[in-house]
Design a protein around this motif. Structure first.
Motif: not given
Ligand SMILES: Nc1ncnc2c1ncn2[C@@H]1O[C@H](COP(=O)(O)OP(=O)(O)O)[C@@H](O)[C@H]1O
Ligand SMILES: [Mg+2]
Length: 369
Positions: A283, A291-293, A307, A309, A314
């Motif tokens: 990452l 992408w987000r955590i 993660l 999107h 996920e």
């Protein structure tokens, strides 16, 4: 003895259990059949043993057609996961069993059988157990005795169906080493069935991966691990995160993914699917990335990330906790996903190419179960 299997099919009712199995095993080789439950491993062993008959195909051992032979004429040694030893017989009588039930004309004399049993006990390092009953043995000791009973008849082929499946991980490892030694010393031709990758790879000369009645791949540990031949093998070997990608002159591209570490593939341009292990995803914080955590959980050694999107769904990544940038990887951070290793399959294999597929967070399972 060499084994040659070709075009073997077997159907139970509506279910195709074996769909054209081809397999050659050389004399003295130890081959592991590896596959999930229900993939047809036991059925294949039973056909070799003569306990089940195929609908079509050939089975030859040393060029002799075994499908014309009854089970008792095949000289098979068979050990099952729960191979009940005869509970009322001492260990030495259990081992003698296969020899003492031979037709009178072929049966060795009592003294010869006793000598053979002593030799087996010594060879398998279980002499101290000779006069015990099965109820007085541990699970691991019972399987050693079961193997002694199978080997006493000097089988042409040794078939082992998850023989250590019911035992603890540590005992399994000991028995694995012991079995490899026994195999090498007897020079027998052995087929070992397991659903445990580690067991298959550590024990066998070659591993045969089975899925739903088909052989998906045959090879050595490294090749199966690094170059799965099919999506099935990739998933089975732990590449549980799947990304839709687009191939362009052999290079894969996808939203928010850095796939430059993967070698170019000689595949047609267009939609494809990338299979990666959660631990092969790095990452990289990147404010512009999609992408987000979504979550971060530590199990001590590793950080597990989910993660998300906006369009794809996920995915999961698994990062060593002592990674340099671990402090920056906090929930809600935007990240780019660098794929360090993975396998790309073209879309025409009937696999989805529009969303991510990921197993989600699962507690670490004991591998050998
Ligand atoms: N005697 C039988 N009658 C009907 N179906 C069977 C029989 N034996 C096995 N099957 C089916 O065949 C498939 C493969 O079984 P099996 O060979 O035992 O797989 P594995 O050993 O890989 O778990 C399973 O779906 C199982 O339910
Ligand atoms: Mg089975």
């Amino acid at each position: 003895m060499s084994i040659a299997i070709s075009g073997l099919t077997k159907r139970f009712g509506q279910t195709d259990v074996l769909c054209g199995v081809d397999l050659e095993v050389s004399k003295g080789e130890l081959v592991a059949l590896l596959g999930p439950s229900g993939s047809g491993k036991t059925t294949l062993l039973k056909i070799i043993a003569g306990l089940e008959w195929p609908d079509a195909g050939r089975l030859a051992v040393n060029d002799q057609n075994w499908l014309q032979l009854a089970a008792q004429d095949r000289r098979i040694g068979f050990v099952f996961q729960h191979y009940a030893l005869f509970p009322h017989m001492r260990v030495r009588d259990n081992i003698a069993f296969g020899l003492s039930v031979r037709p009178r004309s072929e049966r060795p004399g009592k003294a010869v059988i006793a000598a053979k049993v002593d030799e087996m006990l010594h060879f398998l390092q279980i002499t101290h157990l000779a006069d015990r009953f099965p109820g007085q043995l541990s699970g691991g000791q019972r399987q050693r005795v079961a193997l002694g009973r199978a080997l006493a008849i000097e089988p042409a082929v040794l078939l082992l169906d998850e023989p250590f499946g019911a035992l603890d991980a540590a005992i399994r490892r000991d028995l694995r080493r012991w079995l490899r030694g026994v195999h090498d010393a007897t020079g027998s031709t052995t087929i070992f069935v397991t659903h445990d990758q580690e067991e298959a790879f550590e024990l066998a000369d070659r591993v045969v991966v089975m899925g739903e009645g088909r052989i998906e791949q045959i090879g050595h540990a490294d090749a199966i691990h690094d170059h799965p031949a099919t999506p099935f093998v990739a998933r089975f070997m732990g590449a549980t995160v799947e990304f839709p990608v687009t191939l362009n002159s052999g290079r894969a591209e996808a939203s928010g993914l850095d796939i430059s570490a993967l070698p170019r593939r000689a595949l047609p341009d267009g939609p494809a699917r990338l299979f990666a292990r959660p631990e092969d995803i790095t990452l990289i914080p990147d404010a512009g990335a999609p992408w987000r955590i979504a979550s971060r959980i530590s199990n001590g050694a590793h950080l597990r990330f989910v993660l998300s999107h906006p369009a794809l769904g996920e995915a999961e990544a698994d990062v060593p906790r002592r990674t340099a940038n671990a402090d920056a990887l906090t929930p809600d951070a935007a990240v780019r996903l660098r794929i360090e290793a993975g396998t790309i399959f073209p879309a025409e294999r009937g696999i989805a190419t529009t969303s991510v597929r990921s197993p989600g967070f699962e507690p670490v399972k004991e591998k050998s179960r």
